[in-house]
Design a protein around this motif. Structure first.
Motif, PDB file in Angstrom:
ATOM      1  N   LEU A  37     -54.307 -14.580   9.252  1.00 27.08           N
ATOM      2  CA  LEU A  37     -53.301 -13.635   8.772  1.00 27.08           C
ATOM      3  C   LEU A  37     -52.151 -13.391   9.738  1.00 27.08           C
ATOM      4  N   SER A  38     -52.410 -13.433  11.034  1.00 25.71           N
ATOM      5  CA  SER A  38     -51.330 -13.089  11.968  1.00 25.71           C
ATOM      6  C   SER A  38     -50.096 -13.980  11.825  1.00 25.71           C
ATOM      7  N   PRO A  39     -50.235 -15.262  11.509  1.00 21.34           N
ATOM      8  CA  PRO A  39     -49.009 -16.068  11.328  1.00 21.34           C
ATOM      9  C   PRO A  39     -48.170 -15.646  10.116  1.00 21.34           C
ATOM     10  N   LEU A  40     -48.768 -14.894   9.195  1.00 22.82           N
ATOM     11  CA  LEU A  40     -48.040 -14.437   8.014  1.00 22.82           C
ATOM     12  C   LEU A  40     -47.212 -13.186   8.297  1.00 22.82           C
ATOM     13  N   ILE A  41     -47.461 -12.561   9.429  1.00 26.91           N
ATOM     14  CA  ILE A  41     -46.811 -11.297   9.764  1.00 26.91           C
ATOM     15  C   ILE A  41     -45.722 -11.582  10.795  1.00 26.91           C
ATOM     16  N   ARG A  42     -44.509 -11.570  10.354  1.00 23.41           N
ATOM     17  CA  ARG A  42     -43.364 -11.950  11.182  1.00 23.41           C
ATOM     18  C   ARG A  42     -43.179 -11.024  12.371  1.00 23.41           C
ATOM     19  N   ASP A  43     -43.304  -9.718  12.161  1.00 24.42           N
ATOM     20  CA  ASP A  43     -43.001  -8.754  13.212  1.00 24.42           C
ATOM     21  C   ASP A  43     -44.070  -7.671  13.248  1.00 24.42           C
ATOM     22  N   PHE A  44     -44.877  -7.662  14.284  1.00 18.60           N
ATOM     23  CA  PHE A  44     -45.967  -6.690  14.405  1.00 18.60           C
ATOM     24  C   PHE A  44     -45.445  -5.277  14.618  1.00 18.60           C
ATOM     25  N   GLY A  83     -34.508 -21.364   9.722  1.00 19.88           N
ATOM     26  CA  GLY A  83     -33.202 -20.711   9.766  1.00 19.88           C
ATOM     27  C   GLY A  83     -32.865 -19.885   8.543  1.00 19.88           C
ATOM     28  N   ARG A  84     -33.818 -19.746   7.621  1.00 22.14           N
ATOM     29  CA  ARG A  84     -33.579 -18.914   6.444  1.00 22.14           C
ATOM     30  C   ARG A  84     -33.415 -17.460   6.869  1.00 22.14           C
ATOM     31  N   THR A  85     -32.695 -16.700   6.063  1.00 23.15           N
ATOM     32  CA  THR A  85     -32.624 -15.253   6.252  1.00 23.15           C
ATOM     33  C   THR A  85     -33.056 -14.584   4.961  1.00 23.15           C
ATOM     34  N   HIS A  86     -33.522 -13.337   5.091  1.00 23.88           N
ATOM     35  CA  HIS A  86     -34.133 -12.663   3.941  1.00 23.88           C
ATOM     36  C   HIS A  86     -34.114 -11.157   4.210  1.00 23.88           C
ATOM     37  N   VAL A  87     -33.903 -10.369   3.180  1.00 19.01           N
ATOM     38  CA  VAL A  87     -33.994  -8.918   3.282  1.00 19.01           C
ATOM     39  C   VAL A  87     -35.348  -8.499   2.714  1.00 19.01           C
ATOM     40  N   VAL A  88     -36.138  -7.829   3.546  1.00 21.98           N
ATOM     41  CA  VAL A  88     -37.453  -7.349   3.125  1.00 21.98           C
ATOM     42  C   VAL A  88     -37.293  -5.898   2.683  1.00 21.98           C
ATOM     43  N   HIS A  89     -37.467  -5.669   1.379  1.00 20.83           N
ATOM     44  CA  HIS A  89     -37.219  -4.333   0.839  1.00 20.83           C
ATOM     45  C   HIS A  89     -38.336  -3.807  -0.041  1.00 20.83           C
ATOM     46  N   ASP A  90     -39.309  -4.645  -0.383  1.00 21.95           N
ATOM     47  CA  ASP A  90     -40.423  -4.207  -1.217  1.00 21.95           C
ATOM     48  C   ASP A  90     -41.591  -5.163  -1.030  1.00 21.95           C
ATOM     49  N   ARG A  91     -42.648  -4.958  -1.808  1.00 25.32           N
ATOM     50  CA  ARG A  91     -43.860  -5.760  -1.681  1.00 25.32           C
ATOM     51  C   ARG A  91     -43.588  -7.238  -1.952  1.00 25.32           C
ATOM     52  N   SER A  92     -42.870  -7.532  -3.010  1.00 22.99           N
ATOM     53  CA  SER A  92     -42.610  -8.938  -3.355  1.00 22.99           C
ATOM     54  C   SER A  92     -41.771  -9.639  -2.294  1.00 22.99           C
ATOM     55  N   SER A  93     -40.744  -8.962  -1.786  1.00 21.67           N
ATOM     56  CA  SER A  93     -39.909  -9.596  -0.759  1.00 21.67           C
ATOM     57  C   SER A  93     -40.674  -9.720   0.562  1.00 21.67           C
ATOM     58  N   ALA A  94     -41.624  -8.802   0.821  1.00 21.64           N
ATOM     59  CA  ALA A  94     -42.468  -8.920   2.011  1.00 21.64           C
ATOM     60  C   ALA A  94     -43.382 -10.136   1.893  1.00 21.64           C
ATOM     61  N   HIS A  95     -43.906 -10.380   0.701  1.00 20.72           N
ATOM     62  CA  HIS A  95     -44.744 -11.555   0.504  1.00 20.72           C
ATOM     63  C   HIS A  95     -43.930 -12.828   0.696  1.00 20.72           C
ATOM     64  N   ALA A  96     -42.721 -12.858   0.175  1.00 21.12           N
ATOM     65  CA  ALA A  96     -41.859 -14.035   0.367  1.00 21.12           C
ATOM     66  C   ALA A  96     -41.581 -14.251   1.852  1.00 21.12           C
ATOM     67  N   ALA A  97     -41.343 -13.172   2.591  1.00 20.83           N
ATOM     68  CA  ALA A  97     -41.122 -13.307   4.040  1.00 20.83           C
ATOM     69  C   ALA A  97     -42.371 -13.862   4.723  1.00 20.83           C
ATOM     70  N   VAL A 109     -45.287 -23.595   5.728  1.00 20.68           N
ATOM     71  CA  VAL A 109     -44.117 -22.756   5.456  1.00 20.68           C
ATOM     72  C   VAL A 109     -43.729 -22.890   3.985  1.00 20.68           C
ATOM     73  N   GLY A 110     -43.564 -21.759   3.328  1.00 19.09           N
ATOM     74  CA  GLY A 110     -43.168 -21.725   1.919  1.00 19.09           C
ATOM     75  C   GLY A 110     -44.330 -21.683   0.945  1.00 19.09           C
ATOM     76  N   GLN A 111     -45.533 -21.990   1.411  1.00 23.91           N
ATOM     77  CA  GLN A 111     -46.691 -21.945   0.516  1.00 23.91           C
ATOM     78  C   GLN A 111     -47.063 -20.503   0.218  1.00 23.91           C
ATOM     79  N   HIS A 112     -47.395 -20.243  -1.030  1.00 28.07           N
ATOM     80  CA  HIS A 112     -47.890 -18.924  -1.411  1.00 28.07           C
ATOM     81  C   HIS A 112     -49.294 -18.745  -0.849  1.00 28.07           C
ATOM     82  N   PHE A 113     -49.787 -17.524  -0.897  1.00 31.37           N
ATOM     83  CA  PHE A 113     -51.126 -17.247  -0.386  1.00 31.37           C
ATOM     84  C   PHE A 113     -52.140 -18.074  -1.171  1.00 31.37           C
ATOM     85  N   LYS A 114     -53.122 -18.573  -0.451  1.00 37.86           N
ATOM     86  CA  LYS A 114     -54.199 -19.367  -1.046  1.00 37.86           C
ATOM     87  C   LYS A 114     -55.482 -18.529  -1.053  1.00 37.86           C
TER      88      LYS A 114
END
Length: 131
Positions: A37-44, A83-97, A109-114
């Motif tokens: 899980l830790s690799p999925l969390i960009r900023d602790f 180099g992608r950028t993204h605005v994290v503003h809700d649950r769905s955008s957090a999952h995409a991040a 990178v880019g794979q959805h949760f398995k």
């Protein structure tokens, strides 16, 4: 959507926000150390536990804590893998991040949760509840 029921709201009132926050704090402390899980969390340093507790509170307990908190979030872009950028503003955008986290292995990178990610997610929740 995720809507509370009278039963879930009653159960949430019995448990209380403080205990839910304790569980989400325990969960994220475990997740930050977990190799899946830790690799999925960009900023602790982001307030993950508070946001998750607020989300649970709103969706199960029928209050507006998550919606209110979302209105105060900084809408800055974050840097993701490739180099992608993204605005994290809700649950769905957090999952995409998380899917595009710069900490993920390049081939993931880019794979959805398995299923294995979900199993670890749930195992750590159960462990967090035991603490």
């Amino acid at each position: 959507g995720h809507n509370s029921t009278p039963h879930s709201a009653s159960l949430f009132r019995e448990v209380g926000h403080v205990k839910v926050l304790s569980m989400t704090t325990n969960f994220y402390n475990l997740a930050f150390e977990d190799h899946t899980l830790s690799p999925l969390i960009r900023d602790f340093s982001d307030p993950h536990a508070v946001r998750f507790a607020n989300w649970i509170s709103e969706k199960v307990g029928n209050d507006n804590s998550w919606t209110e908190e979302r209105q105060t979030r900084d809408m800055k872009e974050v840097r993701l893998a490739g180099g992608r950028t993204h605005v994290v503003h809700d649950r769905s955008s957090a999952h995409a991040a998380a899917w595009y986290s710069p900490k993920r292995e390049k081939e993931k990178v880019g794979q959805h949760f398995k299923l294995d990610d979900c199993r670890v997610w749930m195992r750590l929740h159960f462990w967090a509840l035991k603490k």
